[in-house]
Scaffold this motif. Structure first.
Motif, mmCIF file in Angstrom:
data_model
loop_
_atom_site.group_PDB
_atom_site.id
_atom_site.type_symbol
_atom_site.label_atom_id
_atom_site.label_comp_id
_atom_site.label_asym_id
_atom_site.label_seq_id
_atom_site.Cartn_x
_atom_site.Cartn_y
_atom_site.Cartn_z
ATOM 1 N N GLN A 46 0.810 -1.206 0.000
ATOM 2 C CA GLN A 46 0.000 0.000 0.000
ATOM 3 C C GLN A 46 0.851 1.268 0.000
ATOM 4 O O GLN A 46 0.495 2.270 -0.629
ATOM 5 C CB GLN A 46 -0.923 -0.002 1.224
ATOM 6 C CG GLN A 46 -1.742 1.260 1.407
ATOM 7 C CD GLN A 46 -2.491 1.259 2.731
ATOM 8 O OE1 GLN A 46 -2.609 0.223 3.397
ATOM 9 N NE2 GLN A 46 -3.012 2.411 3.123
ATOM 10 N N THR A 47 1.985 1.226 0.687
ATOM 11 C CA THR A 47 2.742 2.462 0.938
ATOM 12 C C THR A 47 3.952 2.678 0.038
ATOM 13 O O THR A 47 4.282 3.815 -0.304
ATOM 14 C CB THR A 47 3.209 2.495 2.402
ATOM 15 O OG1 THR A 47 3.985 1.312 2.680
ATOM 16 C CG2 THR A 47 2.022 2.548 3.351
ATOM 17 N N ALA A 50 4.355 5.131 -3.074
ATOM 18 C CA ALA A 50 4.376 6.579 -2.849
ATOM 19 C C ALA A 50 5.727 7.077 -2.346
ATOM 20 O O ALA A 50 5.891 8.273 -2.107
ATOM 21 C CB ALA A 50 3.284 6.962 -1.849
ATOM 22 N N VAL A 101 8.705 11.448 -0.389
ATOM 23 C CA VAL A 101 7.355 10.892 -0.256
ATOM 24 C C VAL A 101 6.390 11.722 -1.092
ATOM 25 O O VAL A 101 6.362 12.961 -0.978
ATOM 26 C CB VAL A 101 6.889 10.892 1.212
ATOM 27 C CG1 VAL A 101 5.488 10.300 1.332
ATOM 28 C CG2 VAL A 101 7.866 10.120 2.093
ATOM 29 N N THR A 157 -0.147 8.223 -3.423
ATOM 30 C CA THR A 157 0.235 9.168 -2.364
ATOM 31 C C THR A 157 0.133 8.506 -0.992
ATOM 32 O O THR A 157 -0.486 7.447 -0.836
ATOM 33 C CB THR A 157 -0.677 10.408 -2.367
ATOM 34 O OG1 THR A 157 -2.026 9.997 -2.046
ATOM 35 C CG2 THR A 157 -0.663 11.096 -3.713
ATOM 36 N N LEU A 158 0.759 9.153 -0.021
ATOM 37 C CA LEU A 158 0.588 8.776 1.371
ATOM 38 C C LEU A 158 -0.141 9.916 2.080
ATOM 39 O O LEU A 158 0.248 11.076 1.970
ATOM 40 C CB LEU A 158 1.938 8.546 2.058
ATOM 41 C CG LEU A 158 2.637 7.219 1.816
ATOM 42 C CD1 LEU A 158 3.928 7.142 2.625
ATOM 43 C CD2 LEU A 158 1.736 6.057 2.187
ATOM 44 N N SER A 159 -1.192 9.590 2.802
ATOM 45 C CA SER A 159 -1.899 10.591 3.594
ATOM 46 C C SER A 159 -1.200 10.748 4.938
ATOM 47 O O SER A 159 -0.566 9.814 5.445
ATOM 48 C CB SER A 159 -3.355 10.187 3.811
ATOM 49 O OG SER A 159 -3.433 8.940 4.503
ATOM 50 N N ALA A 221 9.896 7.656 4.197
ATOM 51 C CA ALA A 221 8.669 7.631 4.990
ATOM 52 C C ALA A 221 8.801 6.761 6.232
ATOM 53 O O ALA A 221 9.402 5.689 6.192
ATOM 54 C CB ALA A 221 7.513 7.110 4.135
ATOM 55 N N VAL A 223 5.970 5.065 8.400
ATOM 56 C CA VAL A 223 4.526 4.844 8.299
ATOM 57 C C VAL A 223 4.040 3.933 9.408
ATOM 58 O O VAL A 223 4.790 3.106 9.940
ATOM 59 C CB VAL A 223 4.142 4.250 6.924
ATOM 60 C CG1 VAL A 223 4.570 5.178 5.796
ATOM 61 C CG2 VAL A 223 4.755 2.876 6.720
ATOM 62 N N GLY A 227 -1.004 2.401 7.267
ATOM 63 C CA GLY A 227 -0.529 2.859 5.966
ATOM 64 C C GLY A 227 -0.484 4.354 5.797
ATOM 65 O O GLY A 227 -0.501 4.855 4.669
ATOM 66 N N ARG A 228 -0.369 5.102 6.892
ATOM 67 C CA ARG A 228 -0.309 6.566 6.796
ATOM 68 C C ARG A 228 1.064 7.075 7.244
ATOM 69 O O ARG A 228 1.766 6.426 8.024
ATOM 70 C CB ARG A 228 -1.419 7.207 7.626
ATOM 71 C CG ARG A 228 -2.795 7.011 7.022
ATOM 72 C CD ARG A 228 -3.847 7.837 7.743
ATOM 73 N NE ARG A 228 -4.130 7.313 9.066
ATOM 74 C CZ ARG A 228 -4.913 7.935 9.957
ATOM 75 N NH1 ARG A 228 -5.440 9.119 9.656
ATOM 76 N NH2 ARG A 228 -5.137 7.394 11.132
ATOM 77 N N LEU A 229 1.406 8.256 6.732
ATOM 78 C CA LEU A 229 2.704 8.856 7.020
ATOM 79 C C LEU A 229 2.685 9.489 8.401
ATOM 80 O O LEU A 229 1.876 10.370 8.680
ATOM 81 C CB LEU A 229 3.029 9.915 5.957
ATOM 82 C CG LEU A 229 4.389 10.605 6.085
ATOM 83 C CD1 LEU A 229 5.496 9.635 5.699
ATOM 84 C CD2 LEU A 229 4.444 11.850 5.204
#
Length: 473
Positions: A46-47, A50, A101, A157-159, A221, A223, A227-229
């Motif tokens: 997922q990550t 990005a 990122v 992208t990473l949120s 990153a 994370v 799966g978020r930054l």
């Protein structure tokens, strides 16, 4: 570092043992196929698309000795020898690498400032091996962050996650390009929060992790398992240059302030201003202030008209929290204020004479009052060649200095100028010339144009030292 199977086995065993009596020392195999197949792979898939690799090129001039043609003549070689070797500037290309990122699908990328510092060319390589030339949108050396832009659409992208929601012990993944070997994922936990003594940037406030971070990971990153930054990997503590399990990441809440302007290159990074100076609360201070333990920031003074003054803070107050988030030292306070939007209201928790109190502060941009009036000193006098400015809260933020927010400071010295030859340096704060107190650029210029009969007696501050130098006419 433990391998993944060992980590899962240990985790499963600890869960199983929690149901046994204290004397039970049994070990248990995974009880289902699902437990055997536990993996970070879904989060990685997922990550990682990005996270990008960043390659930079910089042309530097390298000095080297070259032989003069006269060395071919035995007569000249006998009498002059190596004196006939000439110094020559030769251009040399420096290559470096880092990570970044993607935070917006149209090609907005965040990385460390030190990754792209003074680069002549920046190339971004995506996980699918496509490469793009990147331009710099904005930088902030004070927080070691930079925003880049590539011409591409529909990118993964990473949120960003609220970095205040993580806790010590949470699992994290570090993604980057260590040593240029290619995109690499390492795993670990959050080892510490609010690290303010790392000495890496002006805004010292870092997430510490034991996930392996090595040269080339910078800008990559950090994370969480959703799966978020949560942070941008920026530095390691190491004696050898390799990872020893102490890495630091810039929290996502600070990253958010950098990308707020999007791809607009004219959108400058302006952070909220508090307008108070203070010091950490030691054990002795805590006892004298009737605090249960040493924490918070003891206010030493407030700037006239600042949010701190308007909120009613006074010297002697101890600020302990911003919006309910505890602050332990001036760096924590500065970080909390800097990550809040200009115009927002912050709730301040503080102690005054042992009594817990709260107030609201409306945050503003640091004002440039007085105007900087940047001037290069000229003429036959010892400050000739020095560039001076009026200090203001805005100038202090721009220069990245701890203060003060008033006075006249040297910001630059022309090479070979009288000011440089007599020993003045950028950062020197002018205090007095002969009998004249210096508070503005105009007052310094006037005082230097009218020396006494003997010349100039200049008092200035350099760091914590106050120095005086005398110069004849």
């Amino acid at each position: 570092m433990r391998s993944l199977p060992l980590f899962i086995a240990t985790l499963t065993t600890s869960i199983a043992l929690s149901t046994l009596p204290a004397s039970g020392q049994q070990r248990q195999l995974p009880s289902s196929q699902a437990e055997v197949q536990l993996s970070f792979a879904p989060v990685v898939k997922q990550t990682t698309p990005a996270v990008v690799n960043i390659y930079t090129r910089k042309v530097v001039q390298q000095r080297q000795q070259v032989a003069s043609p006269l060395l071919n003549d035995p007569f000249f070689r006998q009498f002059f020898g190596d004196q006939l070797r000439l110094q020559q500037q030769k251009p040399r290309v420096q290559n470096s690498l880092g990570s970044g990122v993607i935070v917006e699908s149209d090609g907005l990328i965040v990385t460390n400032y030190h990754v792209i510092r003074e680069a002549d060319q920046i190339t971004v390589a995506l996980s699918d091996r496509r490469e793009f030339e990147a331009k710099v949108v904005r930088t902030d050396e004070r927080v070691d962050l930079a925003v880049l832009k590539i011409e591409a659409k529909g990118l993964p992208t990473l949120s960003l996650r609220d970095s205040d929601t993580i806790e010590v012990g949470d699992l994290v993944l570090a993604i980057g390009n260590p040593f240029g070997v290619g995109q690499t994922v390492t795993t670990g936990i959050v080892s510490g929060l609010a690290r303010t003594n790392a000495g890496i940037t002006d805004y010292n406030f870092f997430i510490q992790t034991d996930a392996a971070i090595n040269p080339g990971n910078s800008g990559g990153a950090l994370v969480t398992m959703d799966g978020r930054l949560i942070g941008i990997n920026t530095a390691i503590y190491s004696r050898s240059g390799g990872s020893i399990g102490i890495g630091f990441a810039i929290p996502a809440n600070m990253v958010r302030t950098m990308i707020a302007g999007g791809a607009d290159a004219n959108a400058k990074v302006v952070r909220a201003w508090f307008g108070a100076s203070g010091q950490p609360v030691t054990q002795d201070l805590a006892s004298s202030l009737n605090l249960a333990r040493p924490y918070g920031v003891l206010i030493n003074g407030t700037f006239p008209g600042s949010p701190a003054e308007r909120a009613g803070l006074m010297p002697g107050d101890v600020v302990t929290a911003i919006d309910g988030r505890e602050v332990d030292d001036p760096e924590s306070l500065r970080f909390r204020i800097a990550t809040l939007p200009i115009g927002s209201s912050a709730e301040l928790s503080y102690f005054r004479k042992g009594q817990a109190m709260k107030t609201q502060a409306t945050l503003i941009a640091p004002p440039e009052n007085p105007p900087r009036d940047e001037t290069q000193m000229k003429g036959n006098q010892p400050l000739a060649g020095a560039t001076i400015v009026n200090l203001s809260p805005a100038m202090v933020e721009e220069l990245g200095i701890p203060g003060p927010s008033q006075g006249v400071m040297i910001t630059d010295i022309a090479q070979g100028s009288p000011a440089g030859r007599v020993g003045f340096r950028p950062g020197d704060l002018m205090v007095q010339v002969n009998a004249t107190q210096i508070d503005t650029v105009t007052s310094l210029r006037t005082a230097m144009e009218k020396p006494s009969q003997s010349g100039w007696k200049i008092t200035f501050k350099r760091g914590e030292e106050t120095l005086t130098a005398s110069f004849k006419r």
